[in-house]
Design a protein around this motif. Structure first.
Motif, PDB file in Angstrom:
ATOM      1  N   GLU A 580     -26.074 -36.720 101.378  1.00  0.00           N
ATOM      2  CA  GLU A 580     -25.376 -35.445 101.056  1.00  0.00           C
ATOM      3  C   GLU A 580     -24.350 -35.259  99.424  1.00  0.00           C
ATOM      4  O   GLU A 580     -24.258 -36.690  99.431  1.00  0.00           O
ATOM      5  CB  GLU A 580     -24.336 -34.590 102.569  1.00  0.00           C
ATOM      6  N   ARG A 581     -24.176 -34.318  98.983  1.00  0.00           N
ATOM      7  CA  ARG A 581     -23.035 -34.084  97.817  1.00  0.00           C
ATOM      8  C   ARG A 581     -21.262 -34.069  99.045  1.00  0.00           C
ATOM      9  O   ARG A 581     -21.286 -34.436  99.677  1.00  0.00           O
ATOM     10  CB  ARG A 581     -22.385 -33.218  97.925  1.00  0.00           C
ATOM     11  N   HIS A 582     -21.004 -35.967  97.637  1.00  0.00           N
ATOM     12  CA  HIS A 582     -19.933 -35.660  98.293  1.00  0.00           C
ATOM     13  C   HIS A 582     -18.982 -35.390  97.051  1.00  0.00           C
ATOM     14  O   HIS A 582     -19.226 -34.222  96.384  1.00  0.00           O
ATOM     15  CB  HIS A 582     -19.129 -37.210  97.840  1.00  0.00           C
ATOM     16  N   GLU A 583     -17.534 -35.339  97.722  1.00  0.00           N
ATOM     17  CA  GLU A 583     -16.953 -34.331  96.952  1.00  0.00           C
ATOM     18  C   GLU A 583     -16.318 -34.279  95.388  1.00  0.00           C
ATOM     19  O   GLU A 583     -16.366 -33.569  95.241  1.00  0.00           O
ATOM     20  CB  GLU A 583     -15.120 -33.707  97.650  1.00  0.00           C
ATOM     21  N   SER A 584     -16.925 -35.415  95.264  1.00  0.00           N
ATOM     22  CA  SER A 584     -16.916 -35.746  94.298  1.00  0.00           C
ATOM     23  C   SER A 584     -18.211 -36.472  92.745  1.00  0.00           C
ATOM     24  O   SER A 584     -18.847 -36.468  93.464  1.00  0.00           O
ATOM     25  CB  SER A 584     -15.583 -37.103  93.574  1.00  0.00           C
ATOM     26  N   ARG A 585     -18.544 -35.663  91.827  1.00  0.00           N
ATOM     27  CA  ARG A 585     -19.260 -35.834  91.322  1.00  0.00           C
ATOM     28  C   ARG A 585     -19.648 -37.291  90.360  1.00  0.00           C
ATOM     29  O   ARG A 585     -20.552 -37.827  90.919  1.00  0.00           O
ATOM     30  CB  ARG A 585     -19.538 -35.061  89.950  1.00  0.00           C
ATOM     31  N   ARG A 586     -18.661 -37.640  90.228  1.00  0.00           N
ATOM     32  CA  ARG A 586     -18.733 -39.836  89.771  1.00  0.00           C
ATOM     33  C   ARG A 586     -19.029 -40.138  91.045  1.00  0.00           C
ATOM     34  O   ARG A 586     -19.809 -41.127  90.730  1.00  0.00           O
ATOM     35  CB  ARG A 586     -16.675 -39.766  90.160  1.00  0.00           C
ATOM     36  N   ILE A 587     -19.262 -40.006  93.238  1.00  0.00           N
ATOM     37  CA  ILE A 587     -19.239 -40.912  93.438  1.00  0.00           C
ATOM     38  C   ILE A 587     -21.182 -40.908  93.598  1.00  0.00           C
ATOM     39  O   ILE A 587     -21.780 -41.533  94.167  1.00  0.00           O
ATOM     40  CB  ILE A 587     -18.683 -40.744  95.013  1.00  0.00           C
ATOM     41  N   ASP A 588     -21.030 -39.251  93.811  1.00  0.00           N
ATOM     42  CA  ASP A 588     -22.652 -39.276  93.649  1.00  0.00           C
ATOM     43  C   ASP A 588     -23.117 -39.958  92.399  1.00  0.00           C
ATOM     44  O   ASP A 588     -24.732 -40.421  92.289  1.00  0.00           O
ATOM     45  CB  ASP A 588     -22.919 -37.435  93.250  1.00  0.00           C
ATOM     46  N   ASN A 589     -22.582 -39.879  90.837  1.00  0.00           N
ATOM     47  CA  ASN A 589     -23.386 -40.945  90.169  1.00  0.00           C
ATOM     48  C   ASN A 589     -23.451 -42.143  89.901  1.00  0.00           C
ATOM     49  O   ASN A 589     -24.106 -42.599  89.339  1.00  0.00           O
ATOM     50  CB  ASN A 589     -22.302 -39.790  88.986  1.00  0.00           C
ATOM     51  N   GLN A 590     -22.231 -42.629  91.054  1.00  0.00           N
ATOM     52  CA  GLN A 590     -22.109 -43.842  91.684  1.00  0.00           C
ATOM     53  C   GLN A 590     -23.122 -44.352  92.089  1.00  0.00           C
ATOM     54  O   GLN A 590     -24.333 -45.510  92.007  1.00  0.00           O
ATOM     55  CB  GLN A 590     -21.059 -44.804  91.800  1.00  0.00           C
ATOM     56  N   LEU A 591     -23.958 -43.705  93.286  1.00  0.00           N
ATOM     57  CA  LEU A 591     -25.063 -44.253  94.157  1.00  0.00           C
ATOM     58  C   LEU A 591     -25.882 -43.527  92.534  1.00  0.00           C
ATOM     59  O   LEU A 591     -26.769 -44.400  93.017  1.00  0.00           O
ATOM     60  CB  LEU A 591     -24.709 -42.581  94.954  1.00  0.00           C
ATOM     61  N   ARG A 592     -26.092 -42.680  92.334  1.00  0.00           N
ATOM     62  CA  ARG A 592     -27.736 -42.654  91.533  1.00  0.00           C
ATOM     63  C   ARG A 592     -27.732 -43.934  90.545  1.00  0.00           C
ATOM     64  O   ARG A 592     -28.846 -43.891  90.116  1.00  0.00           O
ATOM     65  CB  ARG A 592     -27.718 -41.380  90.659  1.00  0.00           C
ATOM     66  N   GLN A 652     -16.510 -29.551  91.128  1.00  0.00           N
ATOM     67  CA  GLN A 652     -15.420 -29.800  90.290  1.00  0.00           C
ATOM     68  C   GLN A 652     -14.226 -28.943  90.748  1.00  0.00           C
ATOM     69  O   GLN A 652     -12.949 -29.272  90.335  1.00  0.00           O
ATOM     70  CB  GLN A 652     -16.292 -28.687  88.864  1.00  0.00           C
ATOM     71  N   LYS A 653     -14.638 -27.668  91.454  1.00  0.00           N
ATOM     72  CA  LYS A 653     -13.359 -26.860  92.242  1.00  0.00           C
ATOM     73  C   LYS A 653     -12.910 -27.750  93.038  1.00  0.00           C
ATOM     74  O   LYS A 653     -11.067 -27.851  92.529  1.00  0.00           O
ATOM     75  CB  LYS A 653     -13.935 -25.821  92.721  1.00  0.00           C
ATOM     76  N   VAL A 654     -13.365 -29.188  93.717  1.00  0.00           N
ATOM     77  CA  VAL A 654     -12.577 -29.566  94.540  1.00  0.00           C
ATOM     78  C   VAL A 654     -11.791 -30.723  94.325  1.00  0.00           C
ATOM     79  O   VAL A 654     -10.600 -31.353  94.139  1.00  0.00           O
ATOM     80  CB  VAL A 654     -13.923 -30.110  95.799  1.00  0.00           C
ATOM     81  N   GLU A 655     -12.987 -31.262  92.984  1.00  0.00           N
ATOM     82  CA  GLU A 655     -12.435 -32.268  91.622  1.00  0.00           C
ATOM     83  C   GLU A 655     -10.717 -31.552  91.351  1.00  0.00           C
ATOM     84  O   GLU A 655      -9.826 -32.558  91.491  1.00  0.00           O
ATOM     85  CB  GLU A 655     -12.839 -32.780  90.764  1.00  0.00           C
ATOM     86  N   ALA A 656     -10.776 -30.964  91.102  1.00  0.00           N
ATOM     87  CA  ALA A 656      -9.360 -29.503  90.358  1.00  0.00           C
ATOM     88  C   ALA A 656      -8.487 -29.509  91.086  1.00  0.00           C
ATOM     89  O   ALA A 656      -7.212 -30.432  90.960  1.00  0.00           O
ATOM     90  CB  ALA A 656      -9.910 -28.589  89.727  1.00  0.00           C
ATOM     91  N   ARG A 657      -8.216 -29.334  92.032  1.00  0.00           N
ATOM     92  CA  ARG A 657      -7.676 -29.047  93.503  1.00  0.00           C
ATOM     93  C   ARG A 657      -6.883 -30.550  93.541  1.00  0.00           C
ATOM     94  O   ARG A 657      -6.003 -30.470  93.916  1.00  0.00           O
ATOM     95  CB  ARG A 657      -8.445 -28.920  95.101  1.00  0.00           C
ATOM     96  N   ASN A 658      -8.340 -31.332  94.407  1.00  0.00           N
ATOM     97  CA  ASN A 658      -7.351 -33.166  94.201  1.00  0.00           C
ATOM     98  C   ASN A 658      -6.419 -33.357  93.292  1.00  0.00           C
ATOM     99  O   ASN A 658      -5.686 -34.279  93.278  1.00  0.00           O
ATOM    100  CB  ASN A 658      -8.146 -34.086  94.580  1.00  0.00           C
TER     101      ASN A 658
END
Length: 928
Positions: A580-592, A652-658
């Motif tokens: 599944e997708r994480h709240e942050s794109r960064r975590i997805d990119n780490q996995l990829r 991006q919206k979740v990242e901005a909120r955090n």
């Protein structure tokens, strides 16, 4: 305008491209030095370190030495490790040296890159800190890269949990010190609780290189580091506050059971003011004066205890103790306590023995700790998505470093299913297909629970899970048999066994290997196709002595690994599956990023369902209805690039909120940080012993001026003076019995004259004490009293700020900015603390009488107050130091199932060492 920007980038390159292009000229200069350095002997190469140090001492700037220093490190690494820095690694080193973040893909050798700026900056003699995410990586990297530093004549140290102060002192004295973010932060806090300058471990904050910088400076930075210890017994206070609550009626408070909050009404405030005034606990005019913030906090906790918490529902009383009941499971939770005085309020309500509250002795956020460094840099595979936060908070720029070999990985569009069940069925089907072709598979999940759910689906499909903590159980995969045997095995990693995990991750590129991991950040080990030959040699030939037999076996292992690499390459390289997708794109990119290292082929795909957390948050209900109308059948998925873009926007919206939440928290912490700096700097000045007598004298004079100003109003006639009150306070504070009432009767006397007389008598009294006990002894006494009083008041001040922070949000209802209000009130409290420091120090020193024994000294280095370290894991809420506080099992020691004393530290989810087959937390851990 967007089109013009794209055209400009095409013609001139992006800002990042232009920066990299500038650095390539310096790379060419480093390469030009290579033949000259290769011709040097080991001794001549090592002698360059002394030459560089002399040049720095003579005034040469560090930047001017970059090319020769980097060339020296590259040649040393080639000789010692057999690894020569690539050109792109030299660029990475330059970015780190300039105090920026180097974004380098997985497998590009960040650990080796750090040696370049670490060596160059260590030449100044001020020390370099290399920060890692866990103790295992700190020890591994300090030993591994330490060979390069030692070859060049530099020293290395490592800071891990459980070291003595002497060991820490030695580690920080080294040229390059490796350690975890937690240990560096806690050492800073502990140092500022010491009483002698010599016993402080850290020697400054010159230059830090933060590995996995996004994980440490963003993810971990959501929670502060806290050192706490028990407060003095305040049972009487809790019982007194508790006795007020029965006097209140329903009109005196308001309850919100949904939010679990209780507040006093205006009538309640007036009633409590009267009760506090009677009990002589009210300071100032009314209840909400800043001096009463602690009393208000505990009154609110007592109200909660009486009106919101029910006996035998929220807690029970057993054996004279208040035991919390878990609201979800209904089970008792012995040992767990509510914080911020709530548990003490419940104990007072139930008339049982009141245990002391834990008090914050010192705390700091990672943001404020790492901003102490004169120069800060970091490296990670994924930083670009958080570039704004790095720039705003740490003033760090992100520079993307090109890969050594072009990336060949294929990133497929996401597959979206209606239900979680359908999604997992599709994942298991793909895993089975890859396994049959001998393709290695890495599956990323967002939590331990999700990884266990996927494990259950795999078991249903005929796979067998192996125990990560037991190398023997994992042997079929570790030996590479998973590709040749048809046995379906898989492993689940969840960041509990760092050393075993490094070995398993290293072999996760074997043909047909199936590895499920919760978080791929900071593993510190690459997934190499065919397995990691060096790790296999270390593991299998650990007991084999050097010689022909060992060399032959090493060659065999390397040949096996190469053959399996070809097998994995033929199958398409590592296949990364995201569940599944994480709240942050960064975590997805780490996995990829784990797939496609160093130009290897690879594949990645994310599987989603409309029931996933991120999808639910962004309105998947409507999409579900629409897909059913369109006739999407069970087991079918929708795949389209638009979905990827929509999800990226949601992330991006979740990242901005955090980011906004973290930024707001930091604004509040900055208020305390400014005060922390003042107090810590003051402590260091006092410990250095400079002008302690002068400081004490100034304090005494300030106290006298304050006393006189309180009792003799400006421009008032002598008959309006409160001379009796002044005389009583002088006796109480200064321990001086003076006829101030008679002084006021003298003709023409003014307040200045009274001040001068008081100062003269007080100074003469202190001078007699100095003459009686000797100046040296009195300096020690003054330093001891001043430091201990400052520490006591600072801890009280921290508690007051915590209480103030918990209630300041209510000011927003009155259209007042809570942050501005917090700043104002915190400043008032700080001023009050300094006034109390002057008065308490003066009062103690004016009364001090010494018995003629050995000179009194400050508490010894090892006698800091009893305390515990705390850093909450931002994802689980658990204290990372709960397990670390337990005694670790000595290296090489075996666990005796019949003797729990031999088990050492056991993870809560680890199999119980007694052999029952249950998890530790469900077996002996449940009894602990």
């Amino acid at each position: 305008m967007a089109g013009l920007g794209a055209l400009a980038r095409k013609l001139f390159g992006s800002a990042n491209d232009r920066r990299i292009k500038q650095m390539r000229a310096r790379v060419a200069a480093i390469n030009a030095l290579e033949p000259e350095l290769q011709a040097l002997s080991d001794e001549e190469l090592r002698a360059r370190t002394d030459m560089f140090r002399k040049q720095i001492a003579d005034g040469t700037k560090l930047d001017a030495l970059l090319e020769p220093a980097f060339a020296t490190v590259r040649e040393a690494a080639r000789r010692v490790l057999g690894q020569r820095h690539y050109d792109v690694q030299l660029i990475g080193g330059m970015v780190l040296n300039s105090g920026q973040i180097a974004e380098m893909r997985t497998g590009e050798g960040k650990t080796l890159v750090a040696t370049l700026p670490a060596y160059l900056n260590a030449l100044t003699g001020k020390g370099v800190h290399v920060v890692t995410v866990n103790d295992y990586l700190a020890q591994r990297d300090s030993e591994w890269m330490g060979r390069v530093y030692r070859f060049l004549g530099l020293t290395t140290g490592v800071i891990v949990h459980g070291l003595t102060d002497e060991q820490r002192h030695a580690a920080y004295a080294a040229d390059v010190t490796y350690g975890t973010n937690n240990e560096f932060g806690f050492d800073y806090l502990r140092d500022n609780m010491k009483y002698e300058r010599e016993s402080m471990c850290q020697r400054g904050h010159h230059f830090a290189i933060v590995d996995e910088v996004d994980s440490i400076l963003i993810d971990e930075a959501r929670t502060p580091l806290i050192i706490s210890g028990p407060l003095e017994d305040r049972s009487d206070f809790y019982n007194l506050v508790d006795a007020f609550i029965p006097h209140l009626t329903d009109e005196d408070f308001e309850l919100d059971e949904k939010q679990r909050s209780a507040t006093f009404t205006e009538a309640g405030n007036e009633k409590l003011e009267g009760l506090l005034r009677e009990a002589e606990l009210l300071k100032g005019e009314n209840l909400y004066d800043v001096e009463n913030v602690s009393a208000v906090h505990h009154l609110q906790q007592a109200l909660k205890a009486h009106k919101l918490f029910q006996r035998d529902k929220d807690y029970i009383v057993r054996n004279g103790e208040v035991v919390i009941i878990d609201e979800f499971t209904g089970r008792m939770m012995p040992g767990r306590r509510y914080s911020e005085g709530l548990h003490q309020a419940l104990e007072a309500k139930e008339k049982v023995s009141i245990q002391p509250e834990n008090q914050t002795l010192a705390s700091i956020t990672f943001q404020n700790y790492f901003r102490l460094y004169e120069k800060l840099s970091g490296m990670t595979g994924t930083a670009q998505t958080e570039a704004e936060e790095f720039g705003d908070i740490y003033n760090l720029e992100v520079v993307e470093i090109p890969t050594n070999v072009s990336v060949k990985r294929i990133d497929d569009d996401d597959e979206v299913y209606r239900t979680v069940e359908e999604k997992f069925n599709a994942i298991v089907e793909l895993i089975d297909d890859c396994k049959s072709r001998g393709q290695p598979i890495l599956v990323g999940t967002t939590s331990i629970e999700k990884s266990e759910l996927l494990a259950a689906h795999l078991k249903k499909a005929g796979f067998r899970q192996v125990d990560v903590s037991d190398p023997e159980a994992f042997k079929p995969l570790f030996d590479g048999d998973s590709g040749t045997k048809k046995e379906k095995v898989f492993a689940v990693l969840n960041a509990r066994y760092h050393e075993q995990e490094a070995s398993i991750i290293a072999q996760a590129g074997l043909p047909g290997a199936v590895t499920i991991a919760t978080n791929m950040a900071g593993r510190g080990t690459d997934i190499q196709l065919g397995g990691n030959a060096d790790m296999r040699i270390e593991h299998e030939l650990a007991d084999m002595p050097e010689g022909e037999e060992r060399s032959a076996r090493e060659a065999e292992i390397r040949a096996e690994v190469e053959a399996r690499k070809q097998q994995a390459l033929a199958a398409g390289g590592l296949y990364v599956i995201g569940t599944e997708r994480h709240e942050s794109r960064r975590i997805d990119n780490q996995l990829r990023g784990r797939s496609g290292r160093q130009g290897d082929p690879g594949h990645s795909k994310f599987f989603l369902s409309l029931q996933d957390d991120l999808m639910r948050i962004f309105g998947s209900d409507r999409m579900d209805g629409m897909l059913q109308k369109l006739g999407l059948k069970e087991g079918e998925a929708i795949v389209h690039p638009w979905i990827n873009r929509a999800l990226a926007k949601a992330q991006q919206k979740v990242e901005a909120r955090n980011f906004d939440i973290r930024k707001n928290l930091l604004k509040f912490d900055d208020v305390m940080n400014d005060q922390r700096k003042v107090v810590f700097d003051q402590r260091i000045d006092l410990m250095d012993g400079a002008a302690v007598a002068e400081t004490v004298t100034d304090m005494r004079h300030d106290v006298i001026e304050d006393l006189v100003a309180r009792h003799i109003p400006e421009k008032a006639y002598p008959e309006q003076w409160d001379t009796q009150g002044l005389q009583d306070e002088v006796r109480q504070t200064l321990n001086l019995d003076l006829p101030i009432v008679d002084w006021a009767k003298e003709e023409g006397i003014a307040d200045e004259e009274v001040i001068e007389r008081l100062k003269k008598v007080a100074d003469e009294t202190m001078a007699r004490k100095v003459g009686q006990y000797s100046p040296d002894i009195m300096r020690q006494v003054e330093k001891a009293v001043l430091l201990q009083t400052l520490d006591h008041l600072w801890r009280e001040h921290l508690a007051n700020l915590d209480h103030l922070r918990s209630v300041i949000g209510f000011r927003g209802y009155a259209q007042r900015d809570p942050l501005q209000e917090y700043k104002t009130e915190a400043f008032t409290l700080f001023e009050s603390m300094l006034a109390n420091l002057r008065q308490a120090t003066t009062a103690q020193l004016m009364r001090v009488e010494l018995v003629q024994q050995d000179a009194p000294s400050l508490p010894a280095d090892g006698e800091l107050p009893e305390m515990q370290a705390q850093h909450l894991d931002p994802t689980t809420g658990e204290n990372e130091f709960d397990q670390a506080a337990m005694a670790p099992l000595p290296a090489g020691a075996a666990r005796d199932p019949a003797n729990p004393a031999s088990w050492g530290k056991v993870g809560r989810n680890e199999a119980c060492p007694c052999g029952s087959g249950k998890k530790y937390k469900h077996c002996h851990g449940a009894l602990a």
